[in-house]
Write a protein that holds these residues in place. Structure first.
Motif, PDB file in Angstrom:
ATOM      1  N   VAL A  76       0.851  -1.191   0.000  1.00 34.95           N
ATOM      2  CA  VAL A  76       0.000   0.000   0.000  1.00 34.95           C
ATOM      3  C   VAL A  76       0.891   1.246   0.000  1.00 34.95           C
ATOM      4  CG1 VAL A  76      -1.771   1.287   1.244  1.00 34.95           C
ATOM      5  CG2 VAL A  76      -1.817  -1.226   1.234  1.00 34.95           C
ATOM      6  N   VAL A  77       0.794   2.027  -1.065  1.00 39.52           N
ATOM      7  CA  VAL A  77       1.530   3.285  -1.161  1.00 39.52           C
ATOM      8  C   VAL A  77       0.704   4.358  -0.466  1.00 39.52           C
ATOM      9  CG1 VAL A  77       2.476   5.013  -2.725  1.00 39.52           C
ATOM     10  CG2 VAL A  77       2.571   2.599  -3.338  1.00 39.52           C
ATOM     11  N   GLN A  78       1.346   5.073   0.455  1.00 43.11           N
ATOM     12  CA  GLN A  78       0.656   6.124   1.189  1.00 43.11           C
ATOM     13  C   GLN A  78       1.406   7.434   1.006  1.00 43.11           C
ATOM     14  OE1 GLN A  78      -0.759   4.721   5.166  1.00 43.11           O
ATOM     15  NE2 GLN A  78       0.417   2.876   4.657  1.00 43.11           N
ATOM     16  N   ARG A  79       0.749   8.547   1.368  1.00 43.93           N
ATOM     17  CA  ARG A  79       1.364   9.868   1.244  1.00 43.93           C
ATOM     18  C   ARG A  79       1.213  10.623   2.545  1.00 43.93           C
ATOM     19  NH1 ARG A  79      -2.080  12.144  -3.473  1.00 43.93           N
ATOM     20  NH2 ARG A  79      -3.596  11.033  -2.251  1.00 43.93           N
ATOM     21  N   TYR A  80       2.257  11.347   2.901  1.00 41.13           N
ATOM     22  CA  TYR A  80       2.167  12.237   4.057  1.00 41.13           C
ATOM     23  C   TYR A  80       1.316  13.438   3.677  1.00 41.13           C
ATOM     24  CZ  TYR A  80       6.068   9.669   6.158  1.00 41.13           C
ATOM     25  OH  TYR A  80       6.870   8.704   6.697  1.00 41.13           O
TER      26      TYR A  80
END
Length: 163
Positions: free
Chosen positions: A30-34
């Motif tokens: 799962v790619v997440q972003r701040y």
């Protein structure tokens, strides 16, 4: 001596934006972003600029240009940024970068080099500045590796360049 045009790297998905991308050990797919941490420049442009600066310093080519220079070049360098992410839950925390580069002759589009550059670097601290410093170290290492690869091609590049 030959001239080189460093084109902007392509990037898919979140990598083309300003938000910093991360993955956790618990959800590695799962790619997440701040939400609150942003790059000053999107990573593809930053990597392309680092490549141009590193290749100028290595003096592999007589001239290293970027598209804004509007220079005619003997060779074109492009590629795709595949990974530029923070791994905050790894122990120790790390950053990871991967990109593909392709060097082609400008006149014939013949591929001279196609190579993937990838690595990871530990983050020395829990603050954003430590993460950025790790990205800087890793990118410098990968740019130096690409410059060495191109340096080994220099006799061939000088011999086969456009008239």
């Amino acid at each position: 001596p030959a001239t080189l045009l460093v084109n902007p790297l392509g990037a898919l998905g979140f990598l083309g934006g300003r938000q910093i991308v991360y993955r956790t050990r618990e959800e590695p797919r799962v790619v997440q972003r701040y939400d609150a941490l942003l790059w000053a420049d999107p990573p593809p442009g930053a990597v392309s600029r680092a490549l141009a600066e590193g290749l100028r310093a290595a003096e592999v080519f007589q001239l290293v240009a970027v598209p804004a220079d509007r220079a005619r070049a003997d060779y074109l360098l492009g590629g795709e940024l595949e990974r530029f992410e923070h791994l905050p839950t790894d122990r120790p925390p790390r950053v990871a970068v991967a990109f593909n580069l392709v060097l082609v002759r400008a006149d014939t589009r013949e591929a001279i080099l196609s190579r993937r550059y990838a690595g990871e670097e530990p983050v020395d601290g829990d603050v954003p500045e430590a993460m950025v410093a790790a990205f800087d170290r890793l990118l410098a290492r990968l740019v130096a590796e690409s410059a060495r690869d191109l340096q080994t091609l220099k006799p061939r590049l000088d011999r086969t360049r456009s008239p």
